[in-house]
Design an enzyme around this catalytic site. Structure first.
Site, mmCIF file in Angstrom:
data_model
loop_
_atom_site.group_PDB
_atom_site.id
_atom_site.type_symbol
_atom_site.label_atom_id
_atom_site.label_comp_id
_atom_site.label_asym_id
_atom_site.label_seq_id
_atom_site.Cartn_x
_atom_site.Cartn_y
_atom_site.Cartn_z
ATOM 1 N N LEU A 169 0.850 -1.181 0.000
ATOM 2 C CA LEU A 169 0.000 0.000 0.000
ATOM 3 C C LEU A 169 0.894 1.242 0.000
ATOM 4 O O LEU A 169 2.086 1.156 0.278
ATOM 5 C CB LEU A 169 -0.903 0.010 1.240
ATOM 6 N N ALA A 170 0.298 2.393 -0.276
ATOM 7 C CA ALA A 170 1.108 3.609 -0.306
ATOM 8 C C ALA A 170 1.877 3.783 0.995
ATOM 9 O O ALA A 170 3.066 4.109 0.987
ATOM 10 C CB ALA A 170 0.219 4.819 -0.562
ATOM 11 N N GLU A 171 1.214 3.573 2.141
ATOM 12 C CA GLU A 171 1.906 3.624 3.423
ATOM 13 C C GLU A 171 1.354 2.587 4.391
ATOM 14 O O GLU A 171 0.148 2.278 4.378
ATOM 15 C CB GLU A 171 1.791 5.001 4.086
ATOM 16 N N THR A 172 2.255 2.091 5.216
ATOM 17 C CA THR A 172 1.913 1.321 6.405
ATOM 18 C C THR A 172 2.415 2.105 7.605
ATOM 19 O O THR A 172 3.568 2.532 7.634
ATOM 20 C CB THR A 172 2.563 -0.070 6.375
ATOM 21 N N HIS A 220 -2.588 10.530 5.359
ATOM 22 C CA HIS A 220 -3.704 9.584 5.380
ATOM 23 C C HIS A 220 -3.459 8.444 6.352
ATOM 24 O O HIS A 220 -4.389 7.952 6.994
ATOM 25 C CB HIS A 220 -4.008 9.071 3.966
#
Length: 267
Positions: free
Chosen positions: A44-47, A77
């Site tokens: 994902l874009a960020e964890t 986000h």
């Protein structure tokens, strides 16, 4: 070993919209390489990973964010998603949470209307008079003007131009900034729109980028002569952000919804 994990759609009031972030609550930090491996596996874009702050209140946490390839200094986000997990699933009762990060203290407050409000440092961009290598070929379009903050900001004349972009990610990855933001005035009740591209950090297009708005809000507040702004990120998933410039801080509000809860297992 097992580790709880949540996936939250941030800046959305329903699943399959907004920006998905993984959130892993910890009692103590894992090795950095282990967290990076988890983020790569999540893809994902960020964890986000957080731990209780030593010596702090029960509303204070240390917070770190990882893309599939690198650790980043600020992510909106996934901060919103972390606060959502604490409020919705982990029993947080404080009106405001504080996350201590590489970008300083970040606050998230619950609003009566169900939104969560991020309180982030403003990062006003500065004009850049020369197009960096790879930008025009990467965007396959020529912006009206260029601004530089942590991201490179390409300002276009119309929302339609931003929506129509089909970047060449190979060329765009040559731009020596964390990401490239395309932005333009909005329509109807939307003050401005944007899209965020980050092939250099392993995120070709981020659906909704809270940290990008710490740069966009100061620019559009000055240009439009107003401090309260309704923004929309016009990616395929899309998302709405209600923003306010308050001195050297930017308030960014949005909804969040849980998509899944589970456990990571490894030996």
């Amino acid at each position: 070993m097992t580790l709880p994990i949540y996936q939250v759609d941030a800046f959305a009031d329903k699943v399959f919209a907004g920006n998905p972030a993984a959130v892993c609550p910890l009692q103590e930090w894992l090795p950095t390489e282990q967290m990076q491996a988890i983020a790569a596996e999540n893809n994902l874009a960020e964890t986000a990973f957080f731990v209780p702050r030593a010596g702090g209140s029960d509303a204070e946490f240390e917070l770190r964010w990882f893309t599939p390839t690198v650790e980043v200094d600020l992510c909106g986000h996934a901060t919103l998603a972390s606060a959502h997990v604490l409020f919705r699933h982990l029993g947080a009762t404080a009106e405001q949470l504080t996350f201590h990060s590489k970008s300083g203290p970040l606050h998230v407050r619950q609003q009566p209307n169900g939104r969560l409000t991020l309180d982030f440092p403003a990062q006003p961009p500065l004009p850049l008079h020369q197009h960096p290598e790879g930008l025009t070929d990467g965007l396959r379009a020529t912006p009206l003007r260029i601004l530089a903050g942590p991201d490179l900001i390409a300002v276009f004349d119309t929302e339609a131009e931003v929506r129509a972009l089909h970047p060449n990610m190979t060329h765009l990855a040559q731009v020596e900034y964390r990401g490239v933001i395309a932005t333009a005035p909005g329509s109807n009740d939307i003050d401005f729109v944007s899209r965020w591209f980050g092939p250099r950090v392993g995120v070709p297009e981020d659906p909704v980028t809270g940290s990008g708005h710490t740069q966009l809000v100061p620019y559009w507040a000055e240009r439009l002569g107003k401090t309260e702004l309704h923004a929309r990120q016009v990616s395929a998933r899309g998302g709405d952000l209600w923003c306010e410039l308050r001195g050297n801080r930017v308030l960014i509000s949005g909804y969040a919804v849980t998509y899944l809860r589970g456990e990571i297992e490894w030996s």
